[in-house]
Design an enzyme around this catalytic site. Structure first.
Site, mmCIF file in Angstrom:
data_model
loop_
_atom_site.group_PDB
_atom_site.id
_atom_site.type_symbol
_atom_site.label_atom_id
_atom_site.label_comp_id
_atom_site.label_asym_id
_atom_site.label_seq_id
_atom_site.Cartn_x
_atom_site.Cartn_y
_atom_site.Cartn_z
ATOM 1 N NE ARG A 178 -37.621 23.626 31.030
ATOM 2 C CZ ARG A 178 -37.917 23.061 32.194
ATOM 3 N NH1 ARG A 178 -39.019 23.410 32.844
ATOM 4 N NH2 ARG A 178 -37.111 22.157 32.721
ATOM 5 C CE1 TYR A 227 -7.765 58.078 19.388
ATOM 6 C CE2 TYR A 227 -9.947 59.016 19.035
ATOM 7 C CZ TYR A 227 -8.991 58.066 18.729
ATOM 8 O OH TYR A 227 -9.241 57.112 17.788
ATOM 9 C CB ALA A 232 -10.589 81.319 32.884
#
Length: 457
Positions: A16, A387, A423
């Site tokens: 069920r 990566y 930056a």
């Protein structure tokens, strides 16, 4: 000291549920319901717990490894047949045996203990856990004699008009004298419409022998809920979640909207912590004192120390220190260790990184596979480029480093103590201590070039 045994019935497939996951492995507040049952049994000073497995046996064994022994019911031929599979493990031993279904996660330790206590104090051969139901439809009725002893259990379909008015129902949980149980099981018949061996028939066999059968009435009908479908699963989740939240509130945790706060059963939360709506705390998370979590925050298997704020963020399999501010909209991925007094701001993602005391990444950064020292400032839009398409590499940012906005740190690379990154730089080489690294093309202004471009149009 009376020996105590337990038999957990967990062999059914649970059709069920309409699921590929076997019924007793469906989680309730973060733990498979059969594991709730076995964990509660472990608090009863039980000598020997046997779980009867069938469908999904290997998966059930994996979840209960070290907590139970197992016997296999190859064919599902009824509850009495299931208990009979434990005969080689328990048969012939003196003591008390608790028989309970693995799909009843809400039965508390207190109720189990009271059931066992009454059984042993009365010297009964069997004691049935019963409950009073406002609507007992579908349940077996407990029929008592004038002395209040259990005379028999009558299934709903077999009950007469008077018996149908009885509100005391059989919950399917029992205590037995162990020797009497297995002796009676040998005499249970399957002469019924389903051709199965039913455990309630043991009660009738014992009564025919003039043995004492008693009943213990639980005060809370909700405890007896058996989970057979997704509707009952959601109801069990709601009931257990309410219990968990109330217990935390009793222990000094503020939960502003308990109905919309979701805390797993093994979570630990310190006092004076505030949990805001929409917060989900899962697994074996541990939250310290004086924290503030939420709204709409997810914490999975994390340890968070004292006085830390996490707002509208997701944290997984990580450790967070004290006096830390995280969010809104931060993502702390597995393997991260955030030290004290850190600020992780909006839209910052951190993965498999040690982030030092007092350091900041206030907005729009990705920091993965990194070691970040103390008092480091990581400017807006900065990224550790970890990566290369095949392997992950480490970025080391030492103490007191300032990383300017929109910088790329291409690993493997080390930024040494006190260095500055201008930056917009893309850093591919190590930066010496206290140096300023600039890695960007010089600006060139071409006078009146815009007019030339417009003329081409």
């Amino acid at each position: 000291m009376i020996n105590r045994f337990a038999v957990v019935l967990a062999a059914g497939q649970g059709t069920r549920m309409k699921s590929k996951l076997y019924k007793v492995l469906h989680p309730v507040c973060g733990k498979p319901m059969v594991e709730h049952v076995v964990d509660n049994i472990s608090q009863l000073e039980v000598n020997h717990t046997v779980t009867v497995v069938g469908f999904g046996a290997e998966m059930v064994k994996e979840h209960l490894e070290g907590k139970s022994e197992f016997v296999v019911q190859e064919e599902q031929l009824g509850t009495a047949h299931a208990v009979m599979q434990a005969k080689d493990a328990l048969g012939g031993q003196k003591g008390t045996t608790l028989v309970i279904c693995g799909d009843t996660p809400l039965i508390t330790v207190a109720t189990m203990s009271a059931l066992v206590k009454q059984h042993e104090e009365t010297g009964a051969k069997a004691t049935v856990l019963t409950a009073l139901a406002e609507d007992p439809s579908g349940y077996g009725r407990i029929i008592r004699n004038a002395q209040g002893e259990v005379e028999r259990i009558v299934e709903h379909k077999d009950a007469n008009e008077d018996e149908l008015t009885v509100k005391e129902i059989n919950t399917g949980t029992y205590c037995f004298d162990n020797e009497a149980l297995f002796e009676a099981l040998d005499n249970v018949s399957n002469e019924n419409a389903q051709g199965e061996y039913y455990l309630p028939d043991v009660i009738e066999i014992l009564k025919k022998k003039k043995e004492l059968v008693t009943a213990y009435v639980t005060e809370d009908f909700e405890e007896t809920l058996g989970v057979n479908d997704r509707i009952a699963l959601a109801e069990a989740e709601r009931i257990m979640r309410t219990r968990i939240n109330r217990e935390h509130m009793k222990n000094g945790v503020t939960i502003t909207d308990p109905a919309n706060t979701y805390i797993d059963t093994d979570v630990i939360i310190g006092s004076d912590t505030v949990i805001l709506p929409g917060t989900v705390i899962q697994g074996k998370s541990k939250i310290g004192d004086g924290c503030k979590l939420g709204p709409n925050t997810e914490v999975h298997n994390c340890e968070i120390s004292h006085n830390t704020t996490v707002q509208q963020s997701v944290l997984s399999d990580s450790a967070v220190g004290s006096h830390v501010k995280i969010g809104p909209f931060a993502h702390i991925r597995p393997g991260t260790n955030i030290q004290d007094e850190v600020k992780i701001g909006n839209f910052v993602e951190i993965k498999k990184t040690s982030f030092g005391k007092g350091s900041k990444a206030s907005h729009l950064s990705y920091i993965g596979d990194a070691e970040v020292g103390d008092n480091v400032n990581i400017g807006c839009g900065s990224i550790t480029v970890n990566y290369d398409g095949q392997n992950k590499f480490l970025t080391k940012i030492n103490d007191d480093v300032f990383v300017g906005c929109n910088s790329n740190l291409v690993a493997p690379v080390t930024i040494k103590e006190g260095a500055y990154i201008a930056a917009g730089s893309t850093i591919t080489d190590d930066v010496p201590e206290s140096a300023l690294a600039i890695a960007r093309a010089r600006q060139v202004n071409k006078e009146n070039y815009a007019e030339k471009l417009k003329s081409k149009k």
